[in-house]
Each structure stands twice: as C-alpha cells, then as structure tokens.
Design a protein around this motif. Structure first.
Motif, PDB file in Angstrom:
ATOM      1  N   ALA A  62       0.833  -1.205   0.000  1.00 27.00           N
ATOM      2  CA  ALA A  62       0.000   0.000   0.000  1.00 27.00           C
ATOM      3  C   ALA A  62       0.865   1.251   0.000  1.00 27.00           C
ATOM      4  N   ARG A  63       1.965   1.218   0.744  1.00 24.62           N
ATOM      5  CA  ARG A  63       2.869   2.373   0.780  1.00 24.62           C
ATOM      6  C   ARG A  63       3.427   2.647  -0.615  1.00 24.62           C
ATOM      7  N   GLU A  64       3.818   1.606  -1.316  1.00 28.45           N
ATOM      8  CA  GLU A  64       4.358   1.766  -2.660  1.00 28.45           C
ATOM      9  C   GLU A  64       3.321   2.378  -3.606  1.00 28.45           C
ATOM     10  N   ARG A  65       2.077   1.922  -3.492  1.00 31.08           N
ATOM     11  CA  ARG A  65       1.011   2.478  -4.333  1.00 31.08           C
ATOM     12  C   ARG A  65       0.775   3.945  -4.016  1.00 31.08           C
ATOM     13  N   LEU A  66       0.838   4.308  -2.734  1.00 27.76           N
ATOM     14  CA  LEU A  66       0.625   5.697  -2.340  1.00 27.76           C
ATOM     15  C   LEU A  66       1.789   6.584  -2.786  1.00 27.76           C
ATOM     16  N   VAL A  67       3.008   6.131  -2.573  1.00 25.65           N
ATOM     17  CA  VAL A  67       4.178   6.922  -2.963  1.00 25.65           C
ATOM     18  C   VAL A  67       4.104   7.270  -4.442  1.00 25.65           C
ATOM     19  N   ALA A  68       3.648   6.351  -5.267  1.00 29.31           N
ATOM     20  CA  ALA A  68       3.549   6.603  -6.711  1.00 29.31           C
ATOM     21  C   ALA A  68       2.587   7.745  -7.030  1.00 29.31           C
ATOM     22  N   LEU A  69       1.660   8.048  -6.117  1.00 26.15           N
ATOM     23  CA  LEU A  69       0.655   9.090  -6.344  1.00 26.15           C
ATOM     24  C   LEU A  69       1.032  10.433  -5.708  1.00 26.15           C
ATOM     25  N   MET A  70       2.164  10.479  -5.034  1.00 22.71           N
ATOM     26  CA  MET A  70       2.603  11.708  -4.369  1.00 22.71           C
ATOM     27  C   MET A  70       3.352  12.602  -5.357  1.00 22.71           C
ATOM     28  N   ALA A  71       3.315  13.925  -5.118  1.00 19.03           N
ATOM     29  CA  ALA A  71       4.139  14.850  -5.889  1.00 19.03           C
ATOM     30  C   ALA A  71       5.605  14.473  -5.665  1.00 19.03           C
ATOM     31  N   ASP A  72       6.445  14.765  -6.644  1.00 20.21           N
ATOM     32  CA  ASP A  72       7.838  14.317  -6.582  1.00 20.21           C
ATOM     33  C   ASP A  72       8.528  14.698  -5.279  1.00 20.21           C
ATOM     34  N   GLY A  73       8.348  15.926  -4.810  1.00 16.84           N
ATOM     35  CA  GLY A  73       8.999  16.367  -3.589  1.00 16.84           C
ATOM     36  C   GLY A  73       8.493  15.680  -2.336  1.00 16.84           C
ATOM     37  N   ASN A  74       7.306  15.077  -2.406  1.00 17.34           N
ATOM     38  CA  ASN A  74       6.722  14.403  -1.248  1.00 17.34           C
ATOM     39  C   ASN A  74       6.972  12.901  -1.238  1.00 17.34           C
ATOM     40  N   LYS A  75       7.440  12.350  -2.346  1.00 21.06           N
ATOM     41  CA  LYS A  75       7.648  10.893  -2.417  1.00 21.06           C
ATOM     42  C   LYS A  75       8.622  10.373  -1.370  1.00 21.06           C
ATOM     43  N   PRO A  76       9.830  10.991  -1.222  1.00 23.09           N
ATOM     44  CA  PRO A  76      10.756  10.451  -0.224  1.00 23.09           C
ATOM     45  C   PRO A  76      10.215  10.542   1.199  1.00 23.09           C
ATOM     46  N   LYS A  77       9.504  11.599   1.518  1.00 25.99           N
ATOM     47  CA  LYS A  77       8.931  11.759   2.862  1.00 25.99           C
ATOM     48  C   LYS A  77       7.941  10.641   3.161  1.00 25.99           C
ATOM     49  N   THR A  78       7.074  10.378   2.191  1.00 21.31           N
ATOM     50  CA  THR A  78       6.033   9.369   2.378  1.00 21.31           C
ATOM     51  C   THR A  78       6.612   7.961   2.362  1.00 21.31           C
ATOM     52  N   ALA A  79       7.677   7.766   1.600  1.00 25.73           N
ATOM     53  CA  ALA A  79       8.305   6.442   1.528  1.00 25.73           C
ATOM     54  C   ALA A  79       8.980   6.056   2.837  1.00 25.73           C
ATOM     55  N   THR A  80       9.435   7.038   3.616  1.00 28.18           N
ATOM     56  CA  THR A  80      10.248   6.734   4.796  1.00 28.18           C
ATOM     57  C   THR A  80       9.578   7.028   6.135  1.00 28.18           C
ATOM     58  N   ALA A  81       8.417   7.641   6.145  1.00 24.59           N
ATOM     59  CA  ALA A  81       7.739   7.938   7.419  1.00 24.59           C
ATOM     60  C   ALA A  81       7.321   6.635   8.100  1.00 24.59           C
ATOM     61  N   PRO A  82       7.380   6.576   9.429  1.00 25.41           N
ATOM     62  CA  PRO A  82       6.947   5.362  10.131  1.00 25.41           C
ATOM     63  C   PRO A  82       5.487   5.004   9.883  1.00 25.41           C
ATOM     64  N   LEU A  83       4.638   6.018   9.754  1.00 23.13           N
ATOM     65  CA  LEU A  83       3.218   5.782   9.484  1.00 23.13           C
ATOM     66  C   LEU A  83       2.708   6.890   8.577  1.00 23.13           C
ATOM     67  N   VAL A  84       1.845   6.519   7.663  1.00 28.86           N
ATOM     68  CA  VAL A  84       1.209   7.491   6.775  1.00 28.86           C
ATOM     69  C   VAL A  84      -0.306   7.310   6.890  1.00 28.86           C
ATOM     70  N   ALA A  85      -1.010   8.436   6.984  1.00 24.34           N
ATOM     71  CA  ALA A  85      -2.469   8.412   7.069  1.00 24.34           C
ATOM     72  C   ALA A  85      -3.054   9.210   5.911  1.00 24.34           C
ATOM     73  N   ILE A  86      -4.061   8.640   5.276  1.00 26.07           N
ATOM     74  CA  ILE A  86      -4.841   9.360   4.269  1.00 26.07           C
ATOM     75  C   ILE A  86      -6.064   9.904   5.000  1.00 26.07           C
ATOM     76  N   LEU A  87      -6.218  11.215   5.011  1.00 26.58           N
ATOM     77  CA  LEU A  87      -7.383  11.836   5.636  1.00 26.58           C
ATOM     78  C   LEU A  87      -8.365  12.215   4.542  1.00 26.58           C
TER      79      LEU A  87
END
Length: 196
Positions: A62-87
């Motif tokens: 799921a993280r990989e699918r989400l990272v692919a949908l992030m803006a380029d500058g946000n991809k590394p942040k989302t790939a490495t955060a301990p937890l990601v939440a979609i609000l």
C-alpha cells in the motif's frame, strides 16, 4: 499570559511544533493512533458531524502504491515515514447523524438531502477534524507532516471510493534531528484581528 494551558503544553502543541519532513524509524503503534483519535474526536463540528475518515497505510504494498501518487517532492517523505495516514471526507456522513444527534433526527433529511450540500459540509468539517488530528499527533509527542501535494483522484480510486474525498496525506512519527525547516513568518494580531 491569559491562557489556561500551561506554557510547556503551548510549546508542544504550537510554538515549538513544526511540520516534519523526516522521521526516526521508531514505529507508531495502533495504540498511539487510538489515543490520538480518542482525544481529538471531541473537537467541535457542525451538528457534531464526523465526516473525517482516516486510512492508515501500513503495508509495504500500500505504501508503494501511495508513494507513486505523491508529488515528486513528497515521495521520499512518504516512503520513509513510520506511518502514513490518508485523511478524507465521507460525503455520506449524514447516515450516522440520527445516532450521533438523536435530539434532532430530522437533521439528516432537513439539511443534508442534497449531495452538493453534504460535500461542502463534509469538506469543511473534515478539514476542521484534520486540524484537530494534527494537534492530537503533537499531543502524543509525535510530529506530523501534512501534505496536499498528491494525485487526489488517483488516491481516491486506489484507496477510497466515490463517497470519500481525499483531503491530505499525513506522515507521522518521531521527528529526525533535521526534520523541519526554520519557522516561517506569521501574520501579527493587528494584521488579522478587526473589531467592529
């Protein structure tokens, strides 16, 4: 100061808190997320509606699918955060109103019969709840990195459904040493407050 909240709590929640861009690898537990939600669910909304929905992204797939949908500058942040939440905002929140607001059961039909009315109300009130959520993350001693730089339609299709509108992605965890940029300027009281 005329605030009741003690200065250390004020610092934790506001003055010293920053949006985090990097995190340690310490995990964020379900118990921590439950404690955060159990605190912030009391934030005020219209009719006590609770349109905010939180999707925790924990699995690597799921993280990989989400990272692919992030803006380029946000991809590394989302790939490495301990937890990601979609609000997201649940545009069918009104179905729960009779149980949440039994003193006024007709609110469901009287105010929210039309989808555009529900969507506006869901967006506003879920955004309020999202702000409470970020403050709740801080209250748990964690840092939040809320972001709106993502493919919203892609996130909706990949993780939600037609009744849910994504609002933001929030990276959550213990901030790394270099997690934040210096605090940006804010408008002063005199720039914002008008008395009539």
């Amino acid at each position: 100061m005329s605030l009741v909240l003690d200065p250390a709590a004020q610092d934790l929640l506001f003055r010293e808190a920053r949006t985090a861009n990097s995190f340690t690898d310490e995990p964020v537990t379900d118990e921590q997320v439950r404690a955060i939600y159990d605190l912030v669910k009391y934030g005020p909304t219209a009719f006590n509606q609770t349109p905010l929905r939180i999707t925790l992204v924990r699995s690597p797939e799921a993280r990989e699918r989400l990272v692919a949908l992030m803006a380029d500058g946000n991809k590394p942040k989302t790939a490495t955060a301990p937890l990601v939440a979609i609000l997201s905002a649940d545009n069918e929140f009104h179905e729960e109103l009779p149980a949440l607001f039994p003193a006024f059961p007709q609110a469901k039909d009287a105010f929210f019969a039309e989808r555009p009315v529900r969507e506006r109300s869901a967006a506003l009130n879920a955004a309020l709840q999202a702000a409470y959520f970020v403050v709740g993350v801080r209250a748990a001693g964690l840092a939040a990195g809320p972001m709106t730089g993502f493919d919203a339609e892609g996130v909706r299709k990949e993780f939600l459904d037609d009744d849910h509108a994504p609002l933001m992605i929030v990276n959550i965890g213990r901030p790394a040493a270099d997690a934040s940029h210096p605090r940006g300027p804010r408008l002063s009281y005199d720039d914002v407050i008008t008395t009539v």
